[in-house]
Motif scaffolding. Sequence first.
Motif, short mmCIF file in Angstrom:
data_model
loop_
_atom_site.label_atom_id
_atom_site.label_comp_id
_atom_site.label_asym_id
_atom_site.label_seq_id
_atom_site.Cartn_x
_atom_site.Cartn_y
_atom_site.Cartn_z
N THR A 145 7.05 39.37 25.24
CA THR A 145 8.47 39.66 25.05
C THR A 145 8.99 39.10 23.73
O THR A 145 9.72 39.78 23.01
CB THR A 145 9.28 39.10 26.22
OG1 THR A 145 8.73 39.60 27.44
CG2 THR A 145 10.73 39.47 26.13
N GLU A 146 8.59 37.88 23.41
CA GLU A 146 9.09 37.26 22.17
C GLU A 146 8.61 38.03 20.94
O GLU A 146 9.36 38.18 19.96
CB GLU A 146 8.69 35.79 22.08
CG GLU A 146 7.18 35.57 21.97
CD GLU A 146 6.78 34.11 22.08
OE1 GLU A 146 6.05 33.65 21.20
OE2 GLU A 146 7.18 33.47 23.06
N LYS B 244 10.60 41.27 20.63
CA LYS B 244 11.93 40.97 20.09
C LYS B 244 11.86 40.78 18.58
O LYS B 244 12.72 41.27 17.84
CB LYS B 244 12.49 39.72 20.78
CG LYS B 244 13.83 39.27 20.28
CD LYS B 244 14.94 39.79 21.15
CE LYS B 244 16.28 39.23 20.75
NZ LYS B 244 16.98 40.02 19.77
N LYS B 245 10.83 40.07 18.10
CA LYS B 245 10.67 39.86 16.66
C LYS B 245 10.54 41.19 15.92
O LYS B 245 11.17 41.40 14.89
CB LYS B 245 9.43 39.01 16.37
CG LYS B 245 9.58 37.54 16.68
CD LYS B 245 8.30 36.81 16.35
CE LYS B 245 8.33 35.37 16.75
NZ LYS B 245 7.05 34.68 16.46
N ALA C 74 11.41 44.24 17.04
CA ALA C 74 12.64 45.02 17.20
C ALA C 74 13.70 44.53 16.22
O ALA C 74 14.36 45.33 15.55
CB ALA C 74 13.15 44.93 18.64
N ASP C 75 13.87 43.22 16.12
CA ASP C 75 14.84 42.66 15.18
C ASP C 75 14.47 42.98 13.74
O ASP C 75 15.34 43.27 12.92
CB ASP C 75 14.95 41.14 15.36
CG ASP C 75 15.66 40.75 16.65
OD1 ASP C 75 16.30 41.62 17.28
OD2 ASP C 75 15.55 39.57 17.04
N THR D 237 16.40 48.24 19.21
CA THR D 237 16.37 47.47 20.44
C THR D 237 14.93 47.41 20.96
O THR D 237 14.09 48.24 20.58
CB THR D 237 17.26 48.13 21.51
OG1 THR D 237 16.74 49.43 21.79
CG2 THR D 237 18.71 48.21 21.06
N VAL D 238 14.67 46.45 21.82
CA VAL D 238 13.35 46.35 22.44
C VAL D 238 13.10 47.61 23.28
O VAL D 238 11.99 48.14 23.30
CB VAL D 238 13.24 45.07 23.31
CG1 VAL D 238 11.95 45.06 24.11
CG2 VAL D 238 13.33 43.83 22.43
N LYS E 67 20.07 49.93 17.04
CA LYS E 67 21.16 48.98 17.20
C LYS E 67 22.30 49.39 16.30
O LYS E 67 22.09 49.92 15.21
CB LYS E 67 20.70 47.59 16.73
CG LYS E 67 19.99 46.77 17.73
CD LYS E 67 19.80 45.40 17.11
CE LYS E 67 18.88 44.55 17.91
NZ LYS E 67 18.60 43.30 17.24
#
Length: 141
Positions: free
Chosen positions: A42-43, A46-47, A49-50, A55-56, A67
């Motif tokens: 998940t982490e 997120k990295k 996606a950011d 978005t994830v 986003k």
Amino acid sequence: MYEIFEQLLQKYGLSAYKVSKETGITQSTLSDWKRGRSTPKTENMKKIADYFGVTVDYLMTGKDNLKEKAPELTAKDERDIAKDMENIRTKLLNGSDGPLSYDGEPIPKEDAELLLGQIELMMRRLKPINKEKYNPNKNKK
């Protein structure tokens, strides 16, 4: 997930290596995802996606909207970027601030054009961010 990751790489003209270095996710991890040997944590999702501004959920399914970003570029922003790019291009290619080189070797004109393309991409990404950061009340929707 990896197919969408590859689409984002193509869209932004990036390599998996560059994303790996800038996000801290190892290349072997990306390779394992590509081959289906593992699923992303998940982490790490997120990295990524950011990093791409999505978005994830979009990264997983490809069905979510990007986003909501800072304000889009206006005609004035486009003119400012074009003017800045022309100044940078002139100085870079004419060598008015000294020759363009890397590690003591001159950079070929084709590579200089690639560099200019990356500078323009950076300016287009940062313009809305800076507008929001330095003029937050003026640029609210």
